[in-house]
Design an enzyme around this catalytic site. Structure first.
Site: not given
Ligand code: 5GP
Ligand code: ZN
Length: 112
Positions: A30, A96, A98
């Site tokens: 992350d 997407h 994850h």
């Molecule tokens: P969500 O908030 O959708 O549960 O998690 C998305 C995660 O993706 C977040 O923890 C954020 O830090 C991570 N993230 C967002 N953009 C990027 C990126 O460009 N590269 C990486 N490695 N992680 C990302």
């Molecule tokens: Zn996707």
């Protein structure tokens, strides 16, 4: 899928710090780690999130948990948390599917 950040990461168009990769899934660190170990595991196939899991595509979820267990064993991680946020209120920012894998500190319960 066009304009999906994690599809672009899965395709290698946007670089990531890879932890594991095969034909079906990618695991990468992350960009904004919330614990000493914090990586994400995604299917290469575009699925918008947990709410889009169906009888047809649910097999990938079992496979992702298999991969998580394998990575954890290889890294010697004995305790970890797996989280998937679905929808805005739950904190999903990337549409997407994850799974966050967090480890290396006392994570506390319940989550805030
Ligand atoms: P969500 O908030 O959708 O549960 O998690 C998305 C995660 O993706 C977040 O923890 C954020 O830090 C991570 N993230 C967002 N953009 C990027 C990126 O460009 N590269 C990486 N490695 N992680 C990302
Ligand atoms: Zn996707």
């Amino acid at each position: 899928m066009e304009n999906c950040l994690f599809c672009k990461i899965a395709a290698g168009i946007i670089p990531s710090s890879k932890v594991y990769e095969d034909e079906r899934v990618l695991a990468f660190n992350d960009i904004d780690p919330q614990a000493p170990t914090h990586f994400l595991v995604i299917p290469k196939e575009h699925i918008t999130g947990a709410g889009a899991i169906t009888e047809e595509n649910s097999g990938i979820v079992a496979y992702i948990f298999e991969v998580i267990a394998k990575i954890a064993k290889e890294k010697g991680i004995e305790s970890y948390r797996v989280v998937t946020n679905y929808g805005e209120e739950a904190g999903q920012t990337v549409p997407h599917l994850h799974f966050h894998v967090l480890a290396g500190r006392n994570l506390g319960w319940p989550p805030g």
